[in-house]
Design an enzyme around this catalytic site. Sequence first.
Site: not given
Length: 543
Positions: A57-60
């Site tokens: 996950c990019g936001h993570c």
Amino acid sequence: MKGFKELSAVALSLLACTVSAEDAEKASDVHVLKKDTFEAFVKENPLVLAEFYAPWCGHCKALAPEYEDAATKLKEKGIPLAKIDCTEEAELCEKQGVQGYPTVKVFRGPENASPYAGQRKSDAIVSYMVKQSLPAVSILNKDTHDDFTKADKVVLVAYFAADDKDTNATYTQVAESLRDSYLFGATSDPALAKVAGVETPALVLYKSFDEGKTTYDGKFEVEKLVEFAKISSTPLVGEVGPETYAGYMDAGIPLAYIFVDNDEDKEKLTQAVKPLAEKFKGKINFATIDAKAFGAHAQNLNLEQKWPAFAIQETLKNQKFPFDQDKELTAASIAKFVEEFSEGKIAPSIKSEPIPEKQEGPVHVVVAHNYDDIVLDNDKDVLIEFYAPWCGHCKNLAPKYEELGKLYFDNKDFASKVVIAKVDATANDVPIEIQGFPTIKLFPAGSKGSPVDYAGSRTVEDLANFVKEHGTHKVDAYVPPTPEPEEEAAGEKLGEAAAAASKVAEKAEEKVESATTKAKEATETAKKAASSAAAAEEKHDEL
Ligand SMILES: *[C@@H]1O[C@H](CO)[C@@H](O)[C@H](O)[C@H]1NC(C)=O
């Protein structure tokens, strides 16, 4: 040259010595928790910040270095940060109600979790958690009381006797639950109660606007105090923006918007509605909204982008009551409109595209004005997709959805029982709250009051099976493709597996997409909105 090589070899071996396997693991101050360690960890530590994430996950990934840094800083203060990889700990994450990544929660024991509501930056995490570690109620004395009442826009101070345990317990509970929203103080000094002009027990909400303070002298009950805090902290005429929007939507009462694009209009119209805001306090909220930054939101209220403008939104039913933009906005015309609204004399405005003259394709085109005729047709199972023209997932679905429609449309018997439909939910008011795009629901024949949400993968087969399973007519329209000769079949299988895998990824991404666009992220979305018209379109569904 030789000497350098030897030297670096020595240096490398030294390095290798210091970074032993054990140290490498310890290099992070973030605790890695698993199913069998999670519970014990949050039991042992009174305050824990936990991140539920997925490696892809990019936001993570963006959060990771900030989170690491915060963990190191908070370690000194004895506040541990933890992370849980949900691709490995699916059961634990499901139990924790994780719906999108990353989900970050503050734990005070295993049973008490609240969402982390700060920004995803190291400094913000540190300051948020330090605040969380302080007692919810600050004990005040004559030296600290006055400054405390001015310490924030809204501050609550309770005055009660030192031996009044019940009041103390109730107030502490309220403070614990609202600690992210307001500052809470308390004192048992009778002299301070006297200065505040109250008989104990009492609660005073101090604010930097309107009348400056509001006193509560009713019974100390949790729900009553929470309601008091919410109503009294809302300015008589506030301002809609990224920080306040969610609060207005959750308030449970209608919101009257005043769109203005200059300070003069803002001041003039604020003064004009003040008497109304006073009269309808607790029944209708009034707020200005900066039309320069959030003008696109006017479309959601069925207003044109012409300022100033006025509209009331009935937040519970999501109905819109725009003020006629051909008429002048004056204290008198607004008052008349609000009075009529409160008496139920104004019909909500319904935005609709024109009804299509003919339904030509296999997917029925629904608009607000034919919604009831098609979707609520009691003889048919109706599967309907609520989409937005800008939504990428909707575009990907479109060809498959056409194919699905054909399964029924091309068969006379099926077509008399099942309708596959779609509606552009940005151009039509629909009587359903849409949380993300696309939203797909089945309205079964004979039980139109109980639509079934579609949560499966977006394939023709799964969608058709859903219609069969949940539809009243149990129409089985899906025809599996005939198997190919063996060699090719193997290739196709692989292709299918790959397709299925990408679908899983898409679905997971999707969840994140919807989770991240929720109100909490309104700030981000609002900024985007201000900078580009296209983004504004996307944002105003959230704002
Ligand atoms: C409320 O109770 C707590 C815990 O007993 C105590 O520390 C605090 O001083 C009390 N508050 C007041 C205002 O007396």
